[in-house]
Design a protein around this motif. Structure first.
Motif, PDB file in Angstrom:
ATOM      1  N   LEU A  40      76.146  61.390  25.882  1.00 48.57           N
ATOM      2  CA  LEU A  40      75.844  60.408  24.835  1.00 48.57           C
ATOM      3  C   LEU A  40      75.778  61.075  23.466  1.00 48.57           C
ATOM      4  N   ASP A  41      75.205  62.263  23.416  1.00 52.48           N
ATOM      5  CA  ASP A  41      75.134  62.994  22.146  1.00 52.48           C
ATOM      6  C   ASP A  41      76.524  63.382  21.655  1.00 52.48           C
ATOM      7  N   ARG A  42      77.396  63.744  22.587  1.00 53.75           N
ATOM      8  CA  ARG A  42      78.694  64.307  22.217  1.00 53.75           C
ATOM      9  C   ARG A  42      79.767  63.242  21.999  1.00 53.75           C
ATOM     10  N   ILE A  43      79.858  62.286  22.921  1.00 55.19           N
ATOM     11  CA  ILE A  43      80.984  61.343  22.869  1.00 55.19           C
ATOM     12  C   ILE A  43      80.554  59.892  23.040  1.00 55.19           C
ATOM     13  N   GLY A  44      79.257  59.623  22.946  1.00 55.08           N
ATOM     14  CA  GLY A  44      78.777  58.273  23.216  1.00 55.08           C
ATOM     15  C   GLY A  44      78.182  57.576  22.014  1.00 55.08           C
ATOM     16  N   THR A  45      77.776  56.336  22.231  1.00 52.16           N
ATOM     17  CA  THR A  45      77.077  55.548  21.221  1.00 52.16           C
ATOM     18  C   THR A  45      75.854  54.908  21.865  1.00 52.16           C
ATOM     19  N   GLY A  46      74.857  54.609  21.045  1.00 57.57           N
ATOM     20  CA  GLY A  46      73.656  53.975  21.569  1.00 57.57           C
ATOM     21  C   GLY A  46      72.988  53.108  20.527  1.00 57.57           C
ATOM     22  N   ARG A  47      72.257  52.101  20.998  1.00 55.49           N
ATOM     23  CA  ARG A  47      71.507  51.212  20.106  1.00 55.49           C
ATOM     24  C   ARG A  47      70.391  50.568  20.903  1.00 55.49           C
ATOM     25  N   ASN A  48      69.405  50.042  20.216  1.00 59.91           N
ATOM     26  CA  ASN A  48      68.300  49.377  20.886  1.00 59.91           C
ATOM     27  C   ASN A  48      68.406  47.879  20.669  1.00 59.91           C
ATOM     28  N   LEU A  49      68.337  47.120  21.762  1.00 60.35           N
ATOM     29  CA  LEU A  49      68.490  45.669  21.716  1.00 60.35           C
ATOM     30  C   LEU A  49      67.157  44.940  21.627  1.00 60.35           C
ATOM     31  N   GLY A  50      66.054  45.672  21.663  1.00 60.16           N
ATOM     32  CA  GLY A  50      64.753  45.072  21.425  1.00 60.16           C
ATOM     33  C   GLY A  50      64.109  44.376  22.606  1.00 60.16           C
ATOM     34  N   ALA A  51      64.666  44.524  23.797  1.00 54.69           N
ATOM     35  CA  ALA A  51      64.071  43.901  24.983  1.00 54.69           C
ATOM     36  C   ALA A  51      64.555  44.631  26.227  1.00 54.69           C
ATOM     37  N   TYR A  52      63.777  44.551  27.271  1.00 51.96           N
ATOM     38  CA  TYR A  52      64.077  45.170  28.570  1.00 51.96           C
ATOM     39  C   TYR A  52      65.497  44.811  29.007  1.00 51.96           C
ATOM     40  N   VAL A  53      66.277  45.815  29.396  1.00 50.68           N
ATOM     41  CA  VAL A  53      67.648  45.575  29.851  1.00 50.68           C
ATOM     42  C   VAL A  53      67.624  45.313  31.356  1.00 50.68           C
ATOM     43  N   VAL A  54      67.869  44.057  31.726  1.00 53.65           N
ATOM     44  CA  VAL A  54      67.826  43.657  33.132  1.00 53.65           C
ATOM     45  C   VAL A  54      69.061  44.144  33.872  1.00 53.65           C
ATOM     46  N   ASP A  55      70.236  43.947  33.255  1.00 50.66           N
ATOM     47  CA  ASP A  55      71.483  44.353  33.901  1.00 50.66           C
ATOM     48  C   ASP A  55      72.588  44.410  32.857  1.00 50.66           C
ATOM     49  N   LEU A  56      73.690  45.063  33.243  1.00 50.51           N
ATOM     50  CA  LEU A  56      74.845  45.230  32.370  1.00 50.51           C
ATOM     51  C   LEU A  56      76.116  44.950  33.158  1.00 50.51           C
ATOM     52  N   VAL A  57      77.146  44.450  32.471  1.00 52.25           N
ATOM     53  CA  VAL A  57      78.444  44.262  33.113  1.00 52.25           C
ATOM     54  C   VAL A  57      79.527  44.360  32.051  1.00 52.25           C
ATOM     55  N   PHE A  58      80.639  45.007  32.401  1.00 55.82           N
ATOM     56  CA  PHE A  58      81.781  45.068  31.505  1.00 55.82           C
ATOM     57  C   PHE A  58      82.688  43.870  31.724  1.00 55.82           C
ATOM     58  N   LEU A  59      83.173  43.309  30.624  1.00 57.39           N
ATOM     59  CA  LEU A  59      84.139  42.228  30.662  1.00 57.39           C
ATOM     60  C   LEU A  59      85.490  42.775  30.219  1.00 57.39           C
ATOM     61  N   GLU A  60      86.412  41.890  29.870  1.00 54.78           N
ATOM     62  CA  GLU A  60      87.738  42.321  29.444  1.00 54.78           C
ATOM     63  C   GLU A  60      87.675  43.098  28.129  1.00 54.78           C
ATOM     64  N   GLU A  61      88.646  43.986  27.950  1.00 56.24           N
ATOM     65  CA  GLU A  61      88.843  44.710  26.696  1.00 56.24           C
ATOM     66  C   GLU A  61      87.622  45.553  26.299  1.00 56.24           C
ATOM     67  N   GLY A  62      86.886  46.038  27.289  1.00 52.37           N
ATOM     68  CA  GLY A  62      85.771  46.929  27.010  1.00 52.37           C
ATOM     69  C   GLY A  62      84.521  46.265  26.476  1.00 52.37           C
ATOM     70  N   LEU A  63      84.479  44.931  26.463  1.00 56.47           N
ATOM     71  CA  LEU A  63      83.290  44.228  25.986  1.00 56.47           C
ATOM     72  C   LEU A  63      82.172  44.359  27.016  1.00 56.47           C
ATOM     73  N   LEU A  64      80.987  44.720  26.547  1.00 50.48           N
ATOM     74  CA  LEU A  64      79.840  44.921  27.417  1.00 50.48           C
ATOM     75  C   LEU A  64      78.850  43.787  27.240  1.00 50.48           C
ATOM     76  N   ALA A  65      78.391  43.216  28.344  1.00 56.68           N
ATOM     77  CA  ALA A  65      77.379  42.164  28.309  1.00 56.68           C
ATOM     78  C   ALA A  65      76.074  42.699  28.883  1.00 56.68           C
ATOM     79  N   ALA A  66      74.968  42.375  28.226  1.00 57.77           N
ATOM     80  CA  ALA A  66      73.644  42.799  28.673  1.00 57.77           C
ATOM     81  C   ALA A  66      72.739  41.587  28.825  1.00 57.77           C
ATOM     82  N   ALA A  67      72.076  41.470  29.968  1.00 57.22           N
ATOM     83  CA  ALA A  67      71.056  40.448  30.182  1.00 57.22           C
ATOM     84  C   ALA A  67      69.703  41.062  29.872  1.00 57.22           C
ATOM     85  N   LEU A  68      68.909  40.364  29.068  1.00 61.50           N
ATOM     86  CA  LEU A  68      67.665  40.939  28.554  1.00 61.50           C
ATOM     87  C   LEU A  68      66.434  40.217  29.078  1.00 61.50           C
TER      88      LEU A  68
END
Length: 351
Positions: free
Chosen positions: A13-41
């Motif tokens: 993550l430090d070398r080649i990644g990105t990160g951000r805080n969404l302000g709420a507990y991350v319940v789950d994650l799933v990738f959609l088309e074209e690299g779009l990431l969805a997060a349930a909070l």
């Protein structure tokens, strides 16, 4: 096999990644088309995060309460979420939300989707509801106890529901039917069906797993965990089942006629405080991503001694991990709301 990770080493993550805080507990994650990431909070919102680090996430309020479960629909442009507001909802990437079903007083968790049959199923307390691809009702299966785990078989023709006393196997179609029972005393909280269709494994209220060979119902007990197993993930072709619940990634061997019986599991990825909270196997190669309760995350390969550090400790326990379908993107989420993602030019992470 065991090894430790240098926690002061620079992470992916430090070398080649990105990160951000969404302000709420991350319940789950799933990738959609074209690299779009969805997060349930945990506050009922859904976040859509593009692969461009400069673009802010898009938030959609979906549930009146917490999101409890998440799955991508079959088209890859919408997500399905269940909440503690008794609603199963569908949300597209433009932020439009539609209610699929609701049963008052029932939490909606978990959700299962079958690409093979085009069906999806969701648990409303003791009831499993089956839906067609257009969201129309396709069947209902009632149980005596709350259903904790749900999974389709690889062909999408049958669906397994875990509950107190074992597992019920249903044909994924409407109409009256009597389920096949796979029985074992105790509460079964989560369920997974092997990619080859030969095995069903549940995580129990006790600190152990229980499995069955589907063809003849033969029992398999996998014990020795210090805590409850809350995450399981099959490696490609079902050769190993990776699990959390210990201070290493425990991988049970399922190749061979007897599955894991009489075989010792592989213990991978030692080196952090506490236990592994979540695991996610690479979709194509024998690589597992694992997150720990101290916030660290690693990549570990079955035949590689040293794990690769994805994220150092901090930001709360890792609560979610997700691979893109092509295995080129990995995302993680934590209880504090942090979401990180890395993109790899090939499946093998740099050391």
């Amino acid at each position: 096999m065991s090894s430790s990770v240098q926690q002061d080493k620079e992470s992916l993550l430090d070398r080649i990644g990105t990160g951000r805080n969404l302000g709420a507990y991350v319940v789950d994650l799933v990738f959609l088309e074209e690299g779009l990431l969805a997060a349930a909070l945990g506050d009922g919102r859904v976040a859509f995060i593009s692969g461009e680090s400069a673009n802010p996430p898009s938030f959609v309020p979906v549930h009146d309460g917490a999101c409890l479960s998440l799955a991508a629909d079959l088209r890859g442009r919408r997500i399905l979420t269940g909440g503690d507001d008794a609603r199963l909802a569908s949300t597209d990437t433009d932020g439009k939300t539609a209610e699929i079903a609701a049963i008052a007083g029932r939490w909606v968790e978990p959700i299962a989707v079958s690409g093979a049959s085009g069906l999806c199923a969701a648990v409303f307390g003791k009831t499993v509801s089956l839906f067609a691809q257009d969201g129309g009702a396709a069947g209902t299966f009632d149980h005596a106890n709350t259903v904790g785990g749900l999974a389709f078989d690889p062909k999408g023709r049958r669906i397994a529901a875990a509950h107190y006393g074992g597992v019920s196997l249903w044909w994924a179609k409407p109409g009256a039917q009597k389920p096949k029972r796979l029985s074992w005393s105790g509460s079964h909280l989560d369920l997974t069906w092997s990619p080859d269709g030969k095995y069903i494994v549940t995580a129990m209220q006790e600190n152990e797993l229980h499995g069955w060979r589907v063809s003849d119902g033969a029992d398999m007990r996998m014990s020795g965990y210090p805590t409850k197993v809350k995450s399981m993930s099959w490696l490609p072709k079902g050769r190993y089942l990776a699990t959390g619940g210990a201070d290493s990634v425990v991988c049970w061997p399922f190749h061979g006629k007897s599955g894991p019986m009489g075989k010792a599991p592989l213990d991978l990825g030692w080196g952090f405080e506490g236990v592994v909270t979540v695991v996610a196997a690479h979709p194509r190669h024998e690589v597992v991503a694992a997150g720990y309760e101290d916030g660290a995350a690693i990549l570990v390969e079955i035949d590689r001694v040293n794990p690769v550090l994805v994220k150092g400790p901090g930001e709360g326990a890792v609560t979610a991990l997700a691979w893109s379908a092509d295995g080129r993107h990995l995302a993680l989420g934590t209880e504090s709301g942090f979401v990180g993602r890395i993109s790899l030019s090939n499946w093998q992470a740099p050391s």
